[in-house]
Design a protein around this motif. Structure first.
Motif, mmCIF file in Angstrom:
data_model
loop_
_atom_site.group_PDB
_atom_site.id
_atom_site.type_symbol
_atom_site.label_atom_id
_atom_site.label_comp_id
_atom_site.label_asym_id
_atom_site.label_seq_id
_atom_site.Cartn_x
_atom_site.Cartn_y
_atom_site.Cartn_z
ATOM 1 N N ILE A 66 0.839 -1.202 0.000
ATOM 2 C CA ILE A 66 0.000 0.000 0.000
ATOM 3 C C ILE A 66 0.875 1.254 0.000
ATOM 4 C CG2 ILE A 66 -1.949 -1.121 1.149
ATOM 5 C CD1 ILE A 66 -1.118 0.156 3.731
ATOM 6 N N VAL A 67 0.297 2.335 -0.499
ATOM 7 C CA VAL A 67 1.021 3.614 -0.571
ATOM 8 C C VAL A 67 0.352 4.606 0.367
ATOM 9 C CG1 VAL A 67 1.563 5.572 -2.082
ATOM 10 C CG2 VAL A 67 1.847 3.237 -2.920
ATOM 11 N N ILE A 68 1.180 5.281 1.155
ATOM 12 C CA ILE A 68 0.672 6.241 2.143
ATOM 13 C C ILE A 68 0.703 7.648 1.558
ATOM 14 C CG2 ILE A 68 1.361 7.349 4.321
ATOM 15 C CD1 ILE A 68 1.945 4.472 5.326
ATOM 16 N N ASP A 91 7.024 6.251 -3.873
ATOM 17 C CA ASP A 91 8.366 5.666 -3.869
ATOM 18 C C ASP A 91 8.621 4.774 -2.649
ATOM 19 O OD1 ASP A 91 8.012 7.999 -2.468
ATOM 20 O OD2 ASP A 91 10.140 8.580 -2.519
ATOM 21 N N ASN A 92 7.729 4.839 -1.659
ATOM 22 C CA ASN A 92 7.905 4.027 -0.439
ATOM 23 C C ASN A 92 6.660 3.196 -0.137
ATOM 24 O OD1 ASN A 92 10.570 4.921 0.405
ATOM 25 N ND2 ASN A 92 9.608 6.891 0.828
ATOM 26 N N HIS A 114 -0.827 1.209 11.158
ATOM 27 C CA HIS A 114 0.311 1.435 12.062
ATOM 28 C C HIS A 114 1.626 1.142 11.361
ATOM 29 C CE1 HIS A 114 -3.313 0.182 14.248
ATOM 30 N NE2 HIS A 114 -2.950 1.078 15.155
ATOM 31 N N VAL A 115 2.504 2.148 11.334
ATOM 32 C CA VAL A 115 3.829 1.975 10.715
ATOM 33 C C VAL A 115 4.907 2.339 11.739
ATOM 34 C CG1 VAL A 115 2.985 2.478 8.382
ATOM 35 C CG2 VAL A 115 3.881 4.355 9.782
ATOM 36 N N PRO A 116 6.165 1.903 11.518
ATOM 37 C CA PRO A 116 7.231 2.284 12.452
ATOM 38 C C PRO A 116 7.431 3.808 12.443
ATOM 39 C CG PRO A 116 7.938 0.491 11.026
ATOM 40 C CD PRO A 116 6.651 1.000 10.466
ATOM 41 N N LEU A 117 7.829 4.351 13.564
ATOM 42 C CA LEU A 117 8.048 5.792 13.710
ATOM 43 C C LEU A 117 9.066 6.293 12.686
ATOM 44 C CD1 LEU A 117 6.854 7.907 15.624
ATOM 45 C CD2 LEU A 117 8.818 7.587 17.118
ATOM 46 N N ALA A 118 10.117 5.493 12.448
ATOM 47 C CA ALA A 118 11.158 5.875 11.480
ATOM 48 C C ALA A 118 10.603 5.980 10.065
ATOM 49 C CB ALA A 118 12.294 4.863 11.528
ATOM 50 N N ALA A 119 9.525 5.239 9.765
ATOM 51 C CA ALA A 119 8.927 5.251 8.424
ATOM 52 C C ALA A 119 8.284 6.601 8.122
ATOM 53 C CB ALA A 119 7.895 4.142 8.313
ATOM 54 N N MET A 142 11.006 8.733 7.127
ATOM 55 C CA MET A 142 11.531 8.306 5.836
ATOM 56 C C MET A 142 10.662 8.810 4.686
ATOM 57 S SD MET A 142 12.074 4.433 4.435
ATOM 58 C CE MET A 142 10.333 4.165 4.126
ATOM 59 N N ILE A 143 9.344 8.651 4.797
ATOM 60 C CA ILE A 143 8.457 9.066 3.694
ATOM 61 C C ILE A 143 8.404 10.581 3.553
ATOM 62 C CG2 ILE A 143 7.043 6.961 3.662
ATOM 63 C CD1 ILE A 143 4.932 8.387 5.282
ATOM 64 N N HIS A 144 8.835 11.296 4.592
ATOM 65 C CA HIS A 144 8.881 12.758 4.492
ATOM 66 C C HIS A 144 10.269 13.237 4.075
ATOM 67 C CE1 HIS A 144 5.138 13.076 7.245
ATOM 68 N NE2 HIS A 144 4.854 12.721 6.009
ATOM 69 N N GLY A 145 11.102 12.262 3.661
ATOM 70 C CA GLY A 145 12.359 12.623 3.037
ATOM 71 C C GLY A 145 13.548 12.846 3.936
#
Length: 418
Positions: free
Chosen positions: A163-165, A179-180, A200-205, A208-211
């Motif tokens: 899935i794409v957020i 891209d993620n 629910h996604v990991p905090l680091a994700a 990551m998706i915000h660059g």
């Protein structure tokens, strides 16, 4: 006893009309008890949307606004909590556990929540029930997602789907992070809380998706940190965090310290207290439900009165025969009163049976769809009082046709009609 036997036989003799009256009362009793039980348990379930959490900490806004954004995912806070402040506060003495949460992204209108593995370990709902998985497990890699039961059923997702957020809350997403893509690794069991509608996604994700997350993630791996640390990264700020303490004394002490925190304006709320405040704002719905159920009962009792009065004219001959074989007017008065009391009693009895049958069949649905955890237990004192009031009302209403029967029998006894 003779009057009771006579009343019972009289009811059997007119069973069609009596059955209709009895069913009307039974349905009204069932509705009254069901509305009352759902009302009480909805209040309890609402208060238990989040359970076992002592404090929720976020940027300084209103108590209810912080609760709505962090627990119900309604609205959003303009500011967050810096990661430094989070680390400093959660290292204080007495802190048992903490769960950082980061909101602001979505997927097809469903909220995306960035958090740590502590979320699955410490988050509680209803009466301190832990989160459980229908399928799969918690995320173990930065590109994995755990979805709530409603997200899975509504969007027909299964384990292994990608899935794409999107950035931004609700259906108006500003940017899709194509891209993620995230891989579904777990589906949670229904809770009847906002958890069901959350990804629910990991905090680091989130970072990551915000660059800005890959470097932090790699940096963590270079330091040979525990894999769970790699899922946290180095966020600049989070939306809010939940806390649990060793003792209530620490809760009050740290709450005061957070509300007077110098480095940045923060607010710490006790979710149980704020949920009660929020429910009080919704008290009008509770009153409307109660009013509706009482109206139903009044209508059914008036229906019983109409039936008894209509039957009375047809039974004038029967009453005259009873009078001719020696029955006194007061005995006929008692007979009609006992009949209405028996009808009300049987109606209440059938109503209670229907109530338990209804609660038994709909409890699972109410838990999963409305988040109302129904307590199928013995009738409470208040519910028994309500039945007592219906019985008394049924008896009082029965006095009206009984009084008419008394005077009928007197006049019919004096003048013989062919």
């Amino acid at each position: 006893m003779i009057l009771f036997k006579l009343a019972y036989k009289s009811l059997l003799n007119r069973r069609a009309s009596v059955l209709l009256t009895l069913l009307t009362i039974a349905i009204s009793v069932m509705l009254l008890l069901s509305i009352e039980r759902v009302r009480v348990d909805a209040k309890s379930s609402f208060s238990n949307t989040i359970s076992g959490t002592d404090l929720i900490v976020g940027a300084r806004t209103g108590d209810i606004q912080l609760l709505l954004s962090s627990v119900f995912r309604i609205g959003h806070t303009n500011n967050g909590v810096s990661w430094q402040s989070y680390q400093y506060i959660t290292k204080q003495r007495g802190v048992k556990w903490s769960i950082p949460i980061s909101l602001g992204d979505s997927h097809k209108g469903q909220a995306v929540l960035g958090t740590t593995l502590d979320y699955f370990k410490h988050y509680r709902f209803a009466k301190k029930q832990p989160l459980a998985f229908t399928q799969g497990q918690a995320f173990s890699s930065i590109n994995e997602v755990v979805i709530g039961s409603e997200v899975a059923s509504k969007l027909a997702y299964k384990i292994g789907d990608e899935i794409v957020i999107s950035h931004g809350m609700g259906n108006t997403s500003f940017h899709h992070h194509d891209d993620n893509p995230f891989k579904v690794v777990g589906i949670l069991k229904p809770t009847g809380t906002p958890v069901d509608k959350t990804l629910h996604v990991p905090l680091a994700a989130i970072e990551m998706i915000h660059g800005g997350g890959h470097d932090d993630h790699d940096d963590h791996d270079d330091h040979h940190d525990h894999s769970s640390h790699a899922l946290v990264g180095h966020p600049k700020q989070i939306t809010a965090f939940l806390m649990g303490f060793d003792s209530p004394l620490y809760t009050l002490q740290i709450r005061r310290n957070i509300n007077q925190f110098k480095p940045e304006p923060l607010l710490a709320i006790m979710p149980t207290v704020t949920l009660k405040e929020l429910w009080e704002m919704l008290a009008i719905i509770e009153k409307i439900l109660l009013l509706f159920s009482f109206v139903v009962v009044i209508i059914s009792l008036l229906g019983m009165l109409t039936t008894l009065l209509a039957n009375l004219n047809q039974r004038r001959r029967e009453l005259a025969i009873l009078r001719s074989v020696g029955a006194r007017p007061w005995q006929l008065f008692s007979l009609i009163s006992i009949e209405s009391l028996l009808t009300t009693f049987l109606g209440c009895l059938v109503g209670c049976t229907l109530f338990y049958a209804l609660m038994g069949t709909t409890a699972g649905y109410l838990q999963s769809q409305a988040g109302v955890s129904i307590n199928i237990s013995m009738l409470s004192d208040y519910e028994l009082t309500l039945i007592g009031v219906i019985m008394a009302a049924g008896f009082i209403i029965g006095l009206i046709p009984a009084t008419r029967a008394y005077f009928y029998s007197l006049s019919d006894g004096m003048s013989i009609k062919i």
